[in-house]
Write a protein that holds these residues in place. Sequence first.
Motif: not given
Length: 104
Positions: A34-52
């Motif tokens: 049994i395997q499970a993998e999840r990736r969450d991507k948070d793209e916010t232009k207002k913050r200094k980082h582009v993608v978290r």
Amino acid sequence: MYTEDDKALIVEAHLPRFDRKHITVDVDRGALVIQAERRDKDETKKRKHVVRESSSSYHRSITLLEQADERKIQAVFIEGVLKVTVPLTEGVASKRITIGSGAH
């Protein structure tokens, strides 16, 4: 993991925050994997980082009993709980072995 009337092996995995599309159930060389993998991507232009990005993963390998009927394994995923049912065939009855005294 538990048995149901000795007719099936039940494996339950609690996988909150996973979607069914993130989960795989395989049988590989006599083991239930049994395997499970999840990736969450948070793209916010207002913050200094582009993608978290963040990720979560789960992996379990369980050796199946000889009586496991691998062709009839079923899996369902309801409200964050994966339930895998492994039907068991009737196995050969156990046999008690008489222990000798060691004398020839």
